[in-house]
Design a protein around this motif. Structure first.
Motif, PDB file in Angstrom:
ATOM      1  N   UNK A 108      17.997  10.071 -15.223  1.00  0.00           N
ATOM      2  CA  UNK A 108      18.296   8.660 -15.464  1.00  0.00           C
ATOM      3  C   UNK A 108      17.072   8.078 -14.569  1.00  0.00           C
ATOM      4  N   UNK A 109      16.730   8.375 -13.455  1.00  0.00           N
ATOM      5  CA  UNK A 109      15.760   7.922 -12.441  1.00  0.00           C
ATOM      6  C   UNK A 109      14.305   8.205 -13.209  1.00  0.00           C
ATOM      7  N   UNK A 110      13.914   9.040 -13.844  1.00  0.00           N
ATOM      8  CA  UNK A 110      12.908   9.404 -14.568  1.00  0.00           C
ATOM      9  C   UNK A 110      12.822   8.414 -15.784  1.00  0.00           C
ATOM     10  N   UNK A 111      13.727   8.155 -16.382  1.00  0.00           N
ATOM     11  CA  UNK A 111      13.918   6.967 -17.303  1.00  0.00           C
ATOM     12  C   UNK A 111      13.862   6.011 -17.064  1.00  0.00           C
ATOM     13  N   UNK A 112      14.356   5.495 -15.813  1.00  0.00           N
ATOM     14  CA  UNK A 112      13.993   4.143 -15.383  1.00  0.00           C
ATOM     15  C   UNK A 112      12.389   4.015 -14.904  1.00  0.00           C
ATOM     16  N   UNK A 113      12.081   4.901 -14.468  1.00  0.00           N
ATOM     17  CA  UNK A 113      10.511   4.980 -13.857  1.00  0.00           C
ATOM     18  C   UNK A 113       9.586   4.556 -15.135  1.00  0.00           C
ATOM     19  N   UNK A 115      10.717   3.242 -18.069  1.00  0.00           N
ATOM     20  CA  UNK A 115      10.866   1.858 -18.640  1.00  0.00           C
ATOM     21  C   UNK A 115      10.039   0.857 -17.794  1.00  0.00           C
ATOM     22  N   UNK A 116       9.942   0.987 -16.176  1.00  0.00           N
ATOM     23  CA  UNK A 116       9.422   0.013 -15.485  1.00  0.00           C
ATOM     24  C   UNK A 116       8.081   0.167 -15.999  1.00  0.00           C
ATOM     25  N   UNK A 117       7.301   1.640 -16.147  1.00  0.00           N
ATOM     26  CA  UNK A 117       5.811   1.538 -16.460  1.00  0.00           C
ATOM     27  C   UNK A 117       5.544   0.834 -17.623  1.00  0.00           C
ATOM     28  N   UNK A 118       6.524   0.909 -18.833  1.00  0.00           N
ATOM     29  CA  UNK A 118       6.267   0.383 -19.964  1.00  0.00           C
ATOM     30  C   UNK A 118       6.305  -1.125 -19.943  1.00  0.00           C
ATOM     31  N   UNK A 119       7.211  -1.702 -19.048  1.00  0.00           N
ATOM     32  CA  UNK A 119       7.216  -3.158 -18.792  1.00  0.00           C
ATOM     33  C   UNK A 119       5.910  -3.768 -18.066  1.00  0.00           C
ATOM     34  N   UNK A 120       5.441  -2.892 -17.231  1.00  0.00           N
ATOM     35  CA  UNK A 120       4.142  -3.266 -16.751  1.00  0.00           C
ATOM     36  C   UNK A 120       3.032  -3.042 -17.725  1.00  0.00           C
ATOM     37  N   UNK A 121       3.162  -2.134 -18.519  1.00  0.00           N
ATOM     38  CA  UNK A 121       2.106  -2.005 -19.422  1.00  0.00           C
ATOM     39  C   UNK A 121       2.077  -3.285 -20.648  1.00  0.00           C
ATOM     40  N   UNK A 122       3.413  -3.406 -20.936  1.00  0.00           N
ATOM     41  CA  UNK A 122       3.700  -4.776 -21.617  1.00  0.00           C
ATOM     42  C   UNK A 122       3.097  -5.910 -21.152  1.00  0.00           C
ATOM     43  N   UNK A 123       3.337  -6.223 -20.012  1.00  0.00           N
ATOM     44  CA  UNK A 123       2.696  -7.482 -19.237  1.00  0.00           C
ATOM     45  C   UNK A 123       1.275  -7.307 -19.005  1.00  0.00           C
ATOM     46  N   UNK A 124       0.836  -6.220 -18.821  1.00  0.00           N
ATOM     47  CA  UNK A 124      -0.777  -6.362 -18.700  1.00  0.00           C
ATOM     48  C   UNK A 124      -1.488  -6.224 -19.893  1.00  0.00           C
ATOM     49  N   UNK A 125      -0.652  -6.142 -21.361  1.00  0.00           N
ATOM     50  CA  UNK A 125      -1.563  -6.009 -22.426  1.00  0.00           C
ATOM     51  C   UNK A 125      -2.045  -7.583 -22.881  1.00  0.00           C
ATOM     52  N   UNK A 126      -3.100  -7.371 -23.560  1.00  0.00           N
ATOM     53  CA  UNK A 126      -3.693  -8.604 -24.297  1.00  0.00           C
ATOM     54  C   UNK A 126      -2.787  -9.593 -24.863  1.00  0.00           C
ATOM     55  N   UNK A 127      -1.852  -8.903 -25.643  1.00  0.00           N
ATOM     56  CA  UNK A 127      -1.059  -9.808 -26.451  1.00  0.00           C
ATOM     57  C   UNK A 127      -0.047 -10.700 -25.513  1.00  0.00           C
TER      58      UNK A 127
END
Length: 177
Positions: A108-113, A115-127
């Motif tokens: 679960x901790x790994x999944x949380x990390x 997901x957090x990374x994916x949100x950061x990736x989305x936020x930094x995406x050009x779109x």
């Protein structure tokens, strides 16, 4: 005598077979068996009386000690639980479940990390950046005097406040006309 090779009829066997067996016994053997039967029945009755007396004595001792059924049940459950927890199977199962819990927690901790990374990736995406810029432009058009910048949450709150203010102003104008 008493030790014959003839079998004793089982429950449900023919009554005729039982009668046939009694006919093969001599009068002396039948008398001996009847005496033994009476003796065994008497012993059973005596044992029943002794058991009843012992149970009565047990109940009296418990009453004097203040032990009631609920306390006995509690003690039995506690002892049974202790017996269960001391078994090898329980210990192995408990250890396995503990390890599984630790692994699940790590997963679960790994999944949380992730997901957090994916949100950061989305936020930094050009779109997302393009969307954020459009919201900023809308904010500057609606809000006016506030400087551009700030985080996305502030931008959304600002846009929502500006929209609410605009709606109230329109309602006020309609009421005055």
């Amino acid at each position: 005598g008493l030790l014959r090779s003839d079998s004793i009829p089982e429950v449900g066997e023919d009554a005729a077979a039982t009668v046939g067996m009694a006919e093969t016994l001599s009068e002396e053997e039948q008398d001996e068996l009847r005496k033994e039967l009476a003796k065994v029945e008497e012993e059973i009755q005596t044992l029943s009386q002794v058991l009843a007396a012992k149970e009565k004595h047990l109940a009296e001792i418990k009453r004097k000690l203040g032990i009631n059924s609920l306390q006995e049940l509690r003690q039995n459950i506690t002892k049974s639980w202790q017996d269960v927890t001391s078994t090898t199977v329980y210990k192995k199962t408990s250890e396995t479940l503990s390890q599984a819990g630790q692994k699940a927690s790590a997963a679960f901790s790994s999944v949380g990390s992730v997901i957090t990374k994916k949100f950061e990736d989305v936020r930094n995406s050009p779109t997302f950046k393009s969307f954020e810029e459009k919201v900023e432009n809308l904010k500057s058009k609606v809000g006016g005097s506030k400087p551009a910048g700030g985080d996305f949450g502030e931008v959304l709150n600002s846009a929502a406040n500006a929209s609410a203010t605009e709606t109230i102003a329109e309602q006020t104008q309609e009421e005055t006309h």
